[in-house]
Design a protein around this motif. Structure first.
Motif, PDB file in Angstrom:
ATOM      1  N   SER A 186      12.291  13.012  -2.343  1.00 29.40           N
ATOM      2  CA  SER A 186      11.197  12.216  -1.810  1.00 29.40           C
ATOM      3  C   SER A 186      11.632  10.766  -1.625  1.00 29.40           C
ATOM      4  O   SER A 186      12.551  10.288  -2.277  1.00 29.40           O
ATOM      5  N   ALA A 187      10.946  10.111  -0.727  1.00 26.53           N
ATOM      6  CA  ALA A 187      11.250   8.704  -0.453  1.00 26.53           C
ATOM      7  C   ALA A 187      10.733   7.839  -1.596  1.00 26.53           C
ATOM      8  O   ALA A 187       9.734   8.155  -2.233  1.00 26.53           O
ATOM      9  N   THR A 188      11.418   6.759  -1.875  1.00 21.72           N
ATOM     10  CA  THR A 188      10.992   5.818  -2.904  1.00 21.72           C
ATOM     11  C   THR A 188       9.802   5.019  -2.384  1.00 21.72           C
ATOM     12  O   THR A 188       9.824   4.498  -1.280  1.00 21.72           O
ATOM     13  N   THR A 189       8.762   4.932  -3.197  1.00 19.22           N
ATOM     14  CA  THR A 189       7.577   4.166  -2.815  1.00 19.22           C
ATOM     15  C   THR A 189       7.589   2.824  -3.530  1.00 19.22           C
ATOM     16  O   THR A 189       8.360   2.612  -4.468  1.00 19.22           O
ATOM     17  N   ASP A 190       6.691   1.944  -3.100  1.00 19.87           N
ATOM     18  CA  ASP A 190       6.565   0.644  -3.755  1.00 19.87           C
ATOM     19  C   ASP A 190       6.150   0.811  -5.216  1.00 19.87           C
ATOM     20  O   ASP A 190       6.580   0.047  -6.076  1.00 19.87           O
TER      21      ASP A 190
ATOM     22  N   ALA B 181       2.422  -7.674   0.676  1.00 22.73           N
ATOM     23  CA  ALA B 181       1.342  -6.682   0.674  1.00 22.73           C
ATOM     24  C   ALA B 181       1.770  -5.445  -0.113  1.00 22.73           C
ATOM     25  O   ALA B 181       0.956  -4.845  -0.826  1.00 22.73           O
ATOM     26  N   ALA B 182       3.038  -5.082  -0.026  1.00 22.65           N
ATOM     27  CA  ALA B 182       3.547  -3.921  -0.761  1.00 22.65           C
ATOM     28  C   ALA B 182       3.402  -4.125  -2.265  1.00 22.65           C
ATOM     29  O   ALA B 182       3.022  -3.202  -2.999  1.00 22.65           O
TER      30      ALA B 182
ATOM     31  N   LEU C  93       0.797  -2.938  -7.397  1.00 21.48           N
ATOM     32  CA  LEU C  93       0.152  -3.393  -8.632  1.00 21.48           C
ATOM     33  C   LEU C  93      -1.244  -2.789  -8.779  1.00 21.48           C
ATOM     34  O   LEU C  93      -1.637  -2.384  -9.879  1.00 21.48           O
ATOM     35  N   GLU C  94      -1.983  -2.707  -7.691  1.00 23.18           N
ATOM     36  CA  GLU C  94      -3.311  -2.092  -7.734  1.00 23.18           C
ATOM     37  C   GLU C  94      -3.212  -0.622  -8.118  1.00 23.18           C
ATOM     38  O   GLU C  94      -3.998  -0.128  -8.935  1.00 23.18           O
ATOM     39  N   GLU C  95      -2.226   0.086  -7.564  1.00 19.39           N
ATOM     40  CA  GLU C  95      -2.041   1.495  -7.885  1.00 19.39           C
ATOM     41  C   GLU C  95      -1.594   1.669  -9.334  1.00 19.39           C
ATOM     42  O   GLU C  95      -2.015   2.601 -10.019  1.00 19.39           O
ATOM     43  N   ARG C  96      -0.761   0.769  -9.820  1.00 15.23           N
ATOM     44  CA  ARG C  96      -0.338   0.831 -11.223  1.00 15.23           C
ATOM     45  C   ARG C  96      -1.529   0.586 -12.143  1.00 15.23           C
ATOM     46  O   ARG C  96      -1.688   1.268 -13.152  1.00 15.23           O
TER      47      ARG C  96
ATOM     48  N   HIS D 273      13.874  -6.553  -3.483  1.00 17.40           N
ATOM     49  CA  HIS D 273      13.070  -5.323  -3.509  1.00 17.40           C
ATOM     50  C   HIS D 273      11.921  -5.370  -2.502  1.00 17.40           C
ATOM     51  O   HIS D 273      11.204  -4.380  -2.344  1.00 17.40           O
ATOM     52  N   GLY D 274      11.711  -6.514  -1.860  1.00 20.70           N
ATOM     53  CA  GLY D 274      10.618  -6.641  -0.896  1.00 20.70           C
ATOM     54  C   GLY D 274       9.255  -6.812  -1.543  1.00 20.70           C
ATOM     55  O   GLY D 274       8.238  -6.561  -0.909  1.00 20.70           O
TER      56      GLY D 274
END
Length: 99
Positions: free
Chosen positions: A2-6, A81-82, A87-90, A62-63
């Motif tokens: 799978s691709a690495t996500t933020d 934005a990433a 951070l919101e998802e964490r 890391h962007g």
């Protein structure tokens, strides 16, 4: 594979790097000196200059943060934005709101 996500990138950061992101999330568009002061207050000890700027540069790579020249000596840092989304998802994960 799978691709690495933020979120994956943020999960792999050190606690110090996540604290840098959190400091920027509180007050976006800060200088390195203001971040250093904020973290010194949080940690209760002096923050090594090279530790701060090496970690800021890694977060740029890391962007997760933007770096722009403010003047001849000062850079300004802000979240991408990433990083905000990650951070919101964490935070949602920590609260148990995601699987």
């Amino acid at each position: 594979m799978s691709a690495t996500t933020d979120v994956d990138v943020v999960a792999g950061l050190t606690a110090f790097q996540r604290d840098l992101l959190r400091a920027l999330a509180k007050t976006d568009e800060q200088s390195g000196l203001s971040l250093k002061t904020d973290l010194r207050t949080y940690y209760g000890e002096e923050i090594n200059h090279s530790r701060l700027y090496q970690n800021l540069d890694e977060l740029v790579a890391h962007g997760l943060i933007n770096k722009r020249r403010r003047d001849g000596r000062t850079n300004s840092y802000s979240l991408t934005a990433a990083a905000t989304t990650a951070l919101e998802e964490r935070d949602a994960w920590v609260r148990g709101e995601t699987a």
